[in-house]
Design a protein around this motif. Structure first.
Motif, short mmCIF file in Angstrom:
data_model
loop_
_atom_site.label_atom_id
_atom_site.label_comp_id
_atom_site.label_asym_id
_atom_site.label_seq_id
_atom_site.Cartn_x
_atom_site.Cartn_y
_atom_site.Cartn_z
N THR A 140 0.81 -1.23 0.00
CA THR A 140 0.00 0.00 0.00
C THR A 140 0.84 1.27 0.00
OG1 THR A 140 -0.14 -0.06 2.42
CG2 THR A 140 -1.89 -1.17 1.19
N ALA A 141 2.08 1.20 0.52
CA ALA A 141 2.93 2.40 0.57
C ALA A 141 4.39 1.99 0.73
CB ALA A 141 2.51 3.33 1.71
N VAL A 142 5.27 2.83 0.21
CA VAL A 142 6.72 2.64 0.37
C VAL A 142 7.31 3.96 0.81
CG1 VAL A 142 8.90 2.05 -0.75
CG2 VAL A 142 6.82 0.84 -1.41
N MET A 143 7.99 3.95 1.97
CA MET A 143 8.64 5.16 2.49
C MET A 143 10.14 5.04 2.31
SD MET A 143 6.16 7.07 3.58
CE MET A 143 7.09 8.29 4.53
N ARG A 144 10.75 6.07 1.73
CA ARG A 144 12.20 6.10 1.53
C ARG A 144 12.74 7.44 2.02
NH1 ARG A 144 13.74 4.75 -4.34
NH2 ARG A 144 13.08 2.69 -3.55
N GLU A 145 13.55 7.37 3.08
CA GLU A 145 14.13 8.59 3.67
C GLU A 145 13.03 9.59 4.01
OE1 GLU A 145 17.06 10.00 0.98
OE2 GLU A 145 18.47 8.36 1.41
N MET A 146 11.98 9.08 4.66
CA MET A 146 10.85 9.89 5.14
C MET A 146 10.02 10.47 4.01
SD MET A 146 11.25 9.32 8.28
CE MET A 146 9.93 10.34 8.93
N ARG A 147 10.20 9.98 2.77
CA ARG A 147 9.39 10.42 1.64
C ARG A 147 8.61 9.24 1.08
NH1 ARG A 147 11.81 11.49 -2.61
NH2 ARG A 147 13.89 10.70 -2.10
N GLU A 148 7.36 9.48 0.68
CA GLU A 148 6.54 8.41 0.13
C GLU A 148 6.85 8.22 -1.34
OE1 GLU A 148 1.84 7.01 -0.07
OE2 GLU A 148 2.42 8.88 0.92
N MET A 149 7.14 6.99 -1.72
CA MET A 149 7.46 6.65 -3.10
C MET A 149 6.21 6.14 -3.82
SD MET A 149 10.62 7.37 -3.09
CE MET A 149 11.12 6.72 -4.69
N PRO A 150 6.16 6.30 -5.15
CA PRO A 150 5.01 5.77 -5.89
C PRO A 150 5.00 4.24 -5.85
CG PRO A 150 6.72 6.53 -7.40
CD PRO A 150 7.12 6.98 -6.02
N VAL A 151 3.82 3.65 -5.72
CA VAL A 151 3.69 2.20 -5.66
C VAL A 151 3.26 1.70 -7.04
CG1 VAL A 151 2.60 0.25 -4.48
CG2 VAL A 151 3.07 2.36 -3.23
N TYR A 152 4.27 1.42 -7.87
CA TYR A 152 4.05 0.87 -9.20
C TYR A 152 4.75 -0.48 -9.29
CZ TYR A 152 2.91 5.74 -10.31
OH TYR A 152 2.37 6.99 -10.30
N GLY A 153 4.41 -1.24 -10.30
CA GLY A 153 5.07 -2.51 -10.51
C GLY A 153 6.54 -2.35 -10.80
#
Length: 489
Positions: A443-456
């Protein structure tokens, strides 16, 4: 000086703010945060007079209930049962041996009667849950040793309370104390406290899952109220309330709670707030001028406690355990003192025992020196003994805790958060390439306190925190994918 309501509120806000900033600074300096809180209280004592031991004792007990509740919620039963026997041995035999050694030395160092010396030994004989959970919990120490220390600190309060009350009675009126009565009292404290904890743990988990409240924020409040009720009912039945609330919290922490995540996160913040206020209040009760008069005696007792009494207690209580010599050395050094000894030191004050203030000042100094020396060097000692656990394979989430499933009401799915560790299966994999178990979705990916787009095509990197909807039966498999090295799958 008379403080107005607005001034007291300002002081409270400033105290909490300084406590939070101080906790962040001490974490970088590798010094236990309780030292900052205590020093803050001692500093405030120069501007406001406070000597109410009764209120300090009351607030201290309430704070310990919250701290034990929070610590118990994070205790894994699967790991705890592997260390239960040595932990219980440490919390009984270890405490008694430590108390006798320290008490014998205190009798001569402070020129006291035998029972008065033993009273000091009983007060400082136990490790402290607040110190252990806040200091040990953040260190990369071998997990089995960490769990042993946490269970010891959560279960040794009955022994400390029993010895303290026994020796206060012997000090005041030795002829009125029945040894048979005290022995039965100890058995009742431990046995009834354990049974009540199990009972309230089962009924509380059932209630929290069945009751329908209008607001999700009420579930953590209900959980805390159940913890306080568990302690108070046990205390009214004259058994160990601390043991009861710790066991009850372990039961809750290992149960499948509908609003588990909200309850745990609320307790973490509430526990920190109570720690700050408790140690500041304990610091207020101390007058620095009186501490100076017992400096060398308290330092000598601290040295004996850390380098002689605690190691003897550990070696004797773990004589038949599987721990090796290096592990016993670390357990000896990690016997941190904190709020419990200071609160127990208020018992002689409220009982008007002769030399009560002397006992309090000596115990306070011992606790402070233990926190400064032992608390600041636990990681270093563990590293030198080769007992540090590599952070690469610790199954912690981005909040520094084990990943906690959050149940979705009326569904078999849970929201879980897992951190991608270096060399794990998931590292450098695109989301479309992950062989996720059935019904699992990211449902979500956080990288260095930023939300990344969840695509294939989104590629996962080490350090990413991935939030997923997954069935409870798939959690362990997902942990292996995101945390462990591929060869260990």
């Amino acid at each position: 000086m008379i403080w107005t309501t607005d001034e007291l509120l300002f002081l409270l806000g400033l105290m909490l703010f300084i406590g939070v900033v101080g906790a962040k600074m001490t974490n970088k300096l590798n010094v236990p945060s309780l030292v900052v809180f205590i020093m803050l209280g001692m500093g405030l004592s120069q501007f406001m007079y406070f000597d109410n031991a009764h209120w300090t004792q009351l607030f201290g007990i309430l704070a310990l209930i919250i701290i034990l509740f929070e610590g118990g919620m994070h205790t894994s039963w699967s790991r705890m049962k592997l260390t239960l026997k040595p932990a219980l041995s440490l919390s009984t035999i270890g405490v008694a041996v430590t108390a006798v050694v320290v008490g014998s030395c205190a009798k001569f160092i402070l020129n006291l009667e035998w029972m008065e010396g033993m009273l000091i030994g009983a007060i400082v004989g136990s490790t402290d849950a607040a110190a252990i959970f806040s200091v040990i919990g953040s260190k990369s120490i071998n997990r089995q040793l960490k769990t042993t220390l946490e269970v010891e600190s959560g279960s040794n309060d009955p022994m400390a309370v029993f010895l303290t009350l026994l020796l206060i009675g012997l000090t005041e009126a030795p002829e009125s104390v029945s040894w048979l009565h005290m022995l039965s009292f100890f058995v009742w404290q431990m046995g009834a406290g354990l049974l009540l904890g199990l009972f309230f743990g089962l009924t509380s988990s059932h209630l929290l899952n069945r009751i329908q409240l209008s607001n999700v924020g009420l579930y953590p409040v209900l959980a805390v109220s159940l913890g306080i009720l568990t302690y108070s009912i046990a205390a009214l039945m004259e058994c160990s309330g601390f043991l009861a609330v710790y066991v009850m919290a372990i039961m809750l922490g290992n149960a499948d709670l509908t609003y588990r995540y909200s309850i745990i996160r609320f307790n973490e913040g509430f526990s920190w707030m109570m720690q700050i206020m408790m140690f500041v209040l304990l610091g207020l009760l101390v007058f620095p001028g009186q501490l100076i008069r017992v400096t060398w005696q308290a330092l000598l007792l601290s040295f004996i406690l850390m380098f002689v009494a605690r190691p003897i207690g550990v070696w004797l209580s773990l004589m038949f355990s599987r721990f090796n010599s290096r592990e016993k050395v670390l357990i000896s050094w990690a016997g941190l003192k904190g709020a419990v000894p200071i609160i127990l030191a208020t018992f002689p004050l409220t009982a008007n025992v002769e030399h009560g203030m002397l006992f309090f000042n000596v115990v306070f100094f011992v606790v402070l020196s233990s926190a400064l020396l032992q608390g600041a060097t636990v990681s270093w000692v563990a590293d030198k003994l080769g007992l540090s656990q590599s952070k690469q394979y610790e199954e912690y989430d981005h909040l520094g805790r084990m990943p906690e499933p959050r149940s979705i009401s009326g569904s078999n799915l849970h929201v879980i958060s897992l951190k991608v560790w270096p060399s794990s299966y998931a590292e450098h994999k695109r989301i479309a390439e992950l062989e996720l178990p059935g019904s699992t979705s990211i449902t979500a990916v956080m990288r260095e306190m930023r939300e990344m787009p969840v695509y294939g095509e989104t590629e996962l990197h080490a350090g990413d925190v991935v939030y997923m909807l997954a069935a409870k039966g798939h959690v362990q498999r997902l942990q292996r994918m995101f945390v462990r090295h591929p060869r260990k799958r």
